[in-house]
Motif scaffolding. Structure first.
Motif, short mmCIF file in Angstrom:
data_model
loop_
_atom_site.label_atom_id
_atom_site.label_comp_id
_atom_site.label_asym_id
_atom_site.label_seq_id
_atom_site.Cartn_x
_atom_site.Cartn_y
_atom_site.Cartn_z
N MET A 74 0.84 -1.20 0.00
CA MET A 74 0.00 0.00 0.00
C MET A 74 0.88 1.25 0.00
SD MET A 74 -3.10 0.88 2.68
CE MET A 74 -2.28 2.17 3.59
N LYS A 75 0.46 2.22 -0.77
CA LYS A 75 1.26 3.44 -0.82
C LYS A 75 0.99 4.37 0.36
CE LYS A 75 1.76 3.56 -5.82
NZ LYS A 75 1.85 4.43 -6.99
N THR A 76 2.02 5.07 0.74
CA THR A 76 1.92 6.06 1.81
C THR A 76 1.57 7.39 1.17
OG1 THR A 76 3.61 4.90 3.05
CG2 THR A 76 3.23 7.20 3.64
N LYS A 77 0.70 8.13 1.82
CA LYS A 77 0.38 9.44 1.28
C LYS A 77 1.26 10.50 1.93
CE LYS A 77 -3.32 12.03 2.17
NZ LYS A 77 -4.71 12.58 2.16
N ALA A 78 1.94 11.24 1.09
CA ALA A 78 2.72 12.38 1.57
C ALA A 78 1.90 13.62 1.23
CB ALA A 78 4.06 12.42 0.86
N VAL A 79 1.90 14.60 2.11
CA VAL A 79 1.14 15.82 1.83
C VAL A 79 2.09 17.00 1.77
CG1 VAL A 79 -0.82 17.27 2.46
CG2 VAL A 79 -0.80 14.86 3.11
N PHE A 80 2.00 17.72 0.70
CA PHE A 80 2.86 18.88 0.48
C PHE A 80 1.99 20.14 0.61
CE2 PHE A 80 4.26 21.31 -3.54
CZ PHE A 80 4.98 22.23 -2.81
N TYR A 81 2.26 20.92 1.66
CA TYR A 81 1.49 22.14 1.91
C TYR A 81 2.25 23.34 1.37
CZ TYR A 81 -1.10 19.29 5.29
OH TYR A 81 -1.85 18.32 5.88
N HIS A 82 1.57 24.20 0.66
CA HIS A 82 2.21 25.41 0.16
C HIS A 82 1.20 26.54 0.16
CE1 HIS A 82 0.30 25.41 -3.87
NE2 HIS A 82 0.17 24.12 -3.61
N ALA A 83 1.65 27.71 -0.25
CA ALA A 83 0.74 28.85 -0.25
C ALA A 83 0.75 29.57 -1.60
CB ALA A 83 1.08 29.81 0.88
N GLY A 84 1.17 28.85 -2.62
CA GLY A 84 1.06 29.39 -3.97
C GLY A 84 2.20 30.23 -4.47
N CYS A 85 3.20 30.45 -3.63
CA CYS A 85 4.39 31.19 -4.07
C CYS A 85 5.00 30.44 -5.25
CB CYS A 85 5.39 31.29 -2.92
SG CYS A 85 7.10 31.49 -3.43
#
Lengths: 79, 79
Positions: free
Chosen positions: B1-12
């Motif tokens: 099963m794949k792990t979910k990575a979450v990449f948070y940004h603010a649009g810069c």
């Protein structure tokens, strides 16, 4: 051909653990990761600086420096 | 099963370019990456904060927050 990513650190155990975890997530079919301890390999500080590294821990990937969290400024390693 | 990575940004744009490059280097056989624009998805700021995110751009991987370079403090996105 694999691309070499270089991970610069200064031996801080927390940072090393965190970054090795990140480095270990890179695609092994495309990247090999070299780990450079700048506290021990002071002759490579200049190389890191030339790659755009301002602080450690940092990962240099495809010619770009990614500063991951913040351990120490590179200037502290020049002493 | 794949792990979910979450990449948070603010649009810069600079940060988005840099981080997408980093996210694209993760092993696709082990990770799927979700990109969250906290400027647009303000309802997810709390989730990012709970994951340990202090500033964007950041990547949350295996429950750990990696702050990559520095765009903006999370507090600036709560306004």
């Amino acid at each position: 051909m694999k691309t070499k990513a270089v991970f610069y650190h200064a031996g801080c155990p927390v940072c090393v653990e965190a970054e090795q975890q990140l480095a270990a997530c890179l695609d092994p079919s495309r990247y090999t990761v070299e780990h450079v301890h700048l506290g021990n390999a002071k002759d490579r500080v200049r190389e890191a600086e030339a790659a755009g590294v301002k602080s450690v821990p940092a990962l240099v990937l495809n010619g770009k420096a990614f500063h991951i969290n913040h351990g120490a400024d590179l200037s502290a390693l020049k002493a």
